[in-house]
Write a protein that holds these residues in place. Sequence first.
Motif, PDB file in Angstrom:
ATOM      1  N   LEU A 290       0.958  -1.208  -0.035  1.00 17.93           N
ATOM      2  CA  LEU A 290      -0.069  -0.144   0.027  1.00 17.93           C
ATOM      3  C   LEU A 290       0.959   1.202   0.119  1.00 17.93           C
ATOM      4  O   LEU A 290       0.634   2.271  -0.744  1.00 17.93           O
ATOM      5  CB  LEU A 290      -0.822  -0.139   1.226  1.00 17.93           C
ATOM      6  N   ALA A 291       2.002   1.138   0.724  1.00 19.94           N
ATOM      7  CA  ALA A 291       2.728   2.318   0.822  1.00 19.94           C
ATOM      8  C   ALA A 291       3.426   2.440  -0.425  1.00 19.94           C
ATOM      9  O   ALA A 291       3.422   3.886  -1.011  1.00 19.94           O
ATOM     10  CB  ALA A 291       3.910   2.426   1.989  1.00 19.94           C
ATOM     11  N   ALA A 292       3.767   1.257  -0.912  1.00 23.02           N
ATOM     12  CA  ALA A 292       4.595   1.613  -2.491  1.00 23.02           C
ATOM     13  C   ALA A 292       3.593   2.266  -3.409  1.00 23.02           C
ATOM     14  O   ALA A 292       4.133   3.203  -4.178  1.00 23.02           O
ATOM     15  CB  ALA A 292       5.086   0.373  -2.711  1.00 23.02           C
ATOM     16  N   GLU A 293       2.484   1.939  -3.518  1.00 25.21           N
ATOM     17  CA  GLU A 293       1.310   2.337  -4.346  1.00 25.21           C
ATOM     18  C   GLU A 293       1.385   3.795  -4.170  1.00 25.21           C
ATOM     19  O   GLU A 293       1.034   4.591  -5.081  1.00 25.21           O
ATOM     20  CB  GLU A 293      -0.078   1.592  -4.078  1.00 25.21           C
ATOM     21  N   GLN A 294       1.319   4.341  -2.881  1.00 20.74           N
ATOM     22  CA  GLN A 294       1.078   5.728  -2.727  1.00 20.74           C
ATOM     23  C   GLN A 294       2.174   6.503  -2.490  1.00 20.74           C
ATOM     24  O   GLN A 294       2.339   7.730  -2.038  1.00 20.74           O
ATOM     25  CB  GLN A 294       0.202   5.743  -1.360  1.00 20.74           C
ATOM     26  N   HIS A 295       3.413   5.987  -2.834  1.00 22.34           N
ATOM     27  CA  HIS A 295       4.800   6.580  -2.698  1.00 22.34           C
ATOM     28  C   HIS A 295       5.039   7.178  -1.501  1.00 22.34           C
ATOM     29  O   HIS A 295       5.396   8.407  -1.260  1.00 22.34           O
ATOM     30  CB  HIS A 295       4.911   7.601  -3.683  1.00 22.34           C
TER      31      HIS A 295
END
Length: 206
Positions: A27-32
Amino acid sequence: MSLPQLDFWFDFGSTYSYPASQRIQALAAEQHVYVRFRPFMLGAIFKAQGWNTSPFNLYPAKGAYMWRDLQRVCDELGLALVRPDPFPQNSLIAARVAVAVSEESWAGDYCAQVFREEFAHGRQIADPAVIRSVLDHFSSDADGILERAQSPEIKEQLRSETEMAAKLGLFGAPSFVTEDFEVFWGNDRLESALAWTHRAEKIRTR
């Protein structure tokens, strides 16, 4: 430009930290958003509140609800769930190792795997052999890492992290703390924490 940062505070013995640990990196990677995995000893926080074990043990009705709810959460995510025995497990060794490898690119993957060993496979994370088997996936120096994890330096770092958790007002896990020190508690607050992280970043860079 550096990514906005979110701190993921957890104890390896924490039930709801299990699904959070399996969700947060993707989730964090998707939202940078950059995530820092920050283990602390929740037992010390409980002790300061006068508890000698998890409130899920102290209050049977609350515990029964939690285990049923956690099963629903895991079913929705496609995660296996095995109730640890004993509960909560002693997470000290696992946490010290997490502190020792915190600067490694695979630190988050190590933490996620430890949670799976405990909550998906029912293994004893207080057993150094179990932690060594996890480290073997990521490093050729598992024994060296385990030795460093028992050093005075790492022990003090974990104590300091637990003291910091208390100063931040954390009372349970998982907790997510943004760069502007907004606190979100619970697996179900992860999305809100990530959204706030971006909001705080926009305000900071105006």
